[in-house]
Design an enzyme around this catalytic site. Structure first.
Site, mmCIF file in Angstrom:
data_model
loop_
_atom_site.group_PDB
_atom_site.id
_atom_site.type_symbol
_atom_site.label_atom_id
_atom_site.label_comp_id
_atom_site.label_asym_id
_atom_site.label_seq_id
_atom_site.Cartn_x
_atom_site.Cartn_y
_atom_site.Cartn_z
ATOM 1 N N ARG A 1 -6.595 2.253 17.895
ATOM 2 C CA ARG A 1 -6.375 0.796 17.838
ATOM 3 C C ARG A 1 -6.103 0.170 19.205
ATOM 4 O O ARG A 1 -6.351 -1.030 19.381
ATOM 5 C CB ARG A 1 -5.244 0.475 16.844
ATOM 6 N N LYS B 1 -4.617 6.146 14.471
ATOM 7 C CA LYS B 1 -4.647 5.464 13.173
ATOM 8 C C LYS B 1 -6.099 5.471 12.672
ATOM 9 O O LYS B 1 -6.888 6.298 13.086
ATOM 10 C CB LYS B 1 -4.069 4.052 13.305
ATOM 11 N N GLY C 1 -4.745 8.171 5.237
ATOM 12 C CA GLY C 1 -3.822 9.126 5.859
ATOM 13 C C GLY C 1 -2.603 9.363 4.986
ATOM 14 O O GLY C 1 -2.132 10.499 4.846
ATOM 15 N N LYS D 1 0.825 -1.209 0.000
ATOM 16 C CA LYS D 1 0.000 0.000 0.000
ATOM 17 C C LYS D 1 0.865 1.266 0.000
ATOM 18 O O LYS D 1 0.631 2.182 -0.786
ATOM 19 C CB LYS D 1 -0.931 -0.034 1.225
ATOM 20 N N SER D 2 1.857 1.308 0.869
ATOM 21 C CA SER D 2 2.706 2.518 0.955
ATOM 22 C C SER D 2 3.422 2.777 -0.360
ATOM 23 O O SER D 2 3.507 3.917 -0.825
ATOM 24 C CB SER D 2 3.764 2.331 2.060
ATOM 25 N N ASP E 1 1.823 -0.737 11.837
ATOM 26 C CA ASP E 1 0.507 -1.142 11.333
ATOM 27 C C ASP E 1 0.127 -2.558 11.746
ATOM 28 O O ASP E 1 -0.994 -3.002 11.475
ATOM 29 C CB ASP E 1 0.475 -1.048 9.803
ATOM 30 N N ARG F 1 -7.743 -3.021 9.470
ATOM 31 C CA ARG F 1 -6.803 -3.940 10.144
ATOM 32 C C ARG F 1 -7.426 -4.570 11.402
ATOM 33 O O ARG F 1 -7.055 -5.675 11.784
ATOM 34 C CB ARG F 1 -5.492 -3.232 10.463
ATOM 35 N N SER G 1 7.870 9.355 11.879
ATOM 36 C CA SER G 1 6.688 9.228 11.029
ATOM 37 C C SER G 1 7.081 9.358 9.565
ATOM 38 O O SER G 1 7.584 10.398 9.138
ATOM 39 C CB SER G 1 5.636 10.295 11.367
#
Ligand code: S3P
Length: 431
Positions: A345, A341, A91, A22-23, A314, A386, A166
């Protein structure tokens, strides 16, 4: 939609290839749209998050076409979009694009609104807005949250010391730095994923990076290139966890991204006693990838090292599911970032695990989870992909079926999850 998971009756086995990372897919779409000429993306992740980013680049003037599973983007010249850019749940999409647009010369004099869904609109954007403003950006927010209105203008490079590790903040600043006057330098107190630092030079950018530090020259144009997206370790982590939990399982995972700034989940599983064989297939400056072989094994609770938190950021929902089935107590600390997130979470996993009879105690920056028998029941994803997949994996070792409400959010990152789990022998169905 509700997903019903049956306790596993047979071991999980077979060969499994995870969906695209995904990233890396977000970055390939954004960098390709900014770059002159054509970018070819192989293995782009098919998901609602990455589609939103690709659609945003198309609204900004990039020409996107697809054939035979390959996406081609012709970029290099941006125009003001006709309406809002909707980044949905993502995000990464909204933060990286805000950085990319804040100083883009093609858009000077215009005004662009970036919006997202309810979850994204609740996530903190001050972490990118403040440093971008220090570079000269004009960004309006709703009290530090989306919708964001960006009025692109000339930026100045700067040296920025991030208060926390980050990759999204670092990447937003580097993308802004591409059009700034002078160099942009970013340092971090810990390691965060380095996809941007690896990929920008492939698009021709001059960038130097070492551990926790990178520096980019200003006023650079990117050039189109060929991107090969590796399999997503964060998606593969659900299959890996299922293989560890279900008695007798043996699964070979192929072409998984094994970037060392992302592999904390493997290290944490290994510290819990998992045996995971790794065979690397690529080396060097490319995104590292390889095959993994996972077999069922007894897991024990551990104290998760705080420096591993950003390397597995994640994967904590699925690690918490593993801890629920391990022997003894797992202690997680230094993980307050999990609260901002796609959902909170820490709070959500503690609440949902306790509905399944797991002994948990929530802490401001983590949780203690003591493994034991898991009972069946009805739980909720809280709109977080997730969380839904982590609870589904745990359902495989529950005493009775587990039903997960709002599980359709899985589409955010991994629309093929249920089919892939079924192909390995799991019983799951949409109700
Ligand atoms: C991402 C970075 C991480 C991660 C997110 C994807 C990225 O966020 O949680 O899912 O692609 O840069 P932070 O960098 O904010 O920790």
């Amino acid at each position: 939609m509700r997903l019903k998971v049956q306790p596993a009756r047979v071991p999980l086995s077979g060969e499994y290839r995870p969906p695209g990372d995904k990233s890396v897919s977000h970055r390939a779409a954004i960098f390709g749209g900014l770059a002159e000429g054509e970018t070819e993306i192989h293995g782009f992740l098919e998901s609602s998050d990455t589609r939103a980013t690709l659609a945003a680049m198309a609204s900004l003037g990039a020409q996107v076409s697809e054939s035979g599973g390959v996406i081609r983007i012709r970029g290099g010249r941006l125009n003001a979009p006709a309406g809002d850019l909707d980044l949905g749940n993502s995000g990464t999409g909204i933060r990286l694009l805000t950085g990319a647009l804040a100083g883009h010369p093609d858009l000077f004099g215009g005004s662009i609104r970036l919006v997202g869904d309810e979850s994204l609109s609740a996530r903190p954007m001050g972490r990118i807005i403040e440093p971008l403003k220090a570079m000269g950006a004009d960004i309006e927010s709703v009290d530090g949250h989306a919708p964001l209105t960006v009025r692109p203008r000339q930026l100045r490079g700067m040296v920025y010391e991030q208060p926390m590790a980050s990759a999204q903040v670092k990447s937003a600043l580097l993308l802004a730095g591409l059009n700034a006057e002078g160099a942009t330098e970013v340092t971090e107190p810990g390691i965060s994923r380095d996809h941007t630092e690896r990929m920008l030079p492939v698009f021709g950018a001059r960038l130097a990076h070492g551990e926790c530090r990178c520096r980019l020259d200003g006023q650079q144009r990117l050039q189109g290139t060929v991107c090969r997206v590796p399999g997503d370790l964060s998606s593969a982590a659900f299959v890996l966890a299922a293989g560890l939990l279900v008695a007798g399982s043996s699964i070979r995972l192929t072409e998984v991204g094994l970037n060392p700034t992302r592999d904390g989940v493997l290290r944490i599983c290994e510290s819990m006693g998992a045996e995971i064989e790794r065979s690397p297939t690529t080396r060097g400056n490319e995104e590292p990838a390889g095959h993994l072989h996972v077999r069922f094994g007894k897991l024990v609770g551990v104290d998760v090292e705080p420096e591993w938190v950003p390397l597995a950021i994640d994967e904590f929902p699925v690690l918490m599911a593993l801890a629920a089935s391990a022997e003894g107590t797992t202690r997680i600390r230094g993980a307050e970032e999990l609260r901002v997130k796609e959902s909170d979470r820490l709070a959500v996993m503690c609440a949902e695990l306790s509905k399944l009879g797991v002994c948990v105690s929530e802490h401001p920056d983590g949780a203690d989870i003591t493994g034991g028998p898991v009972r069946g029941g009805r739980v909720d994803s809280h709109g977080d992909h997730r969380i839904a997949m982590s609870l589904a994996v745990l359902g495989l070792v529950a005493g009775a079926p587990v039903e997960i409400d709002n599980a359709e959010w899985i589409r955010t990152s991994y629309p093929g999850f249920v089919d892939d789990m079924r192909a390995l022998g799991a019983e799951m169905e949409w109700l």
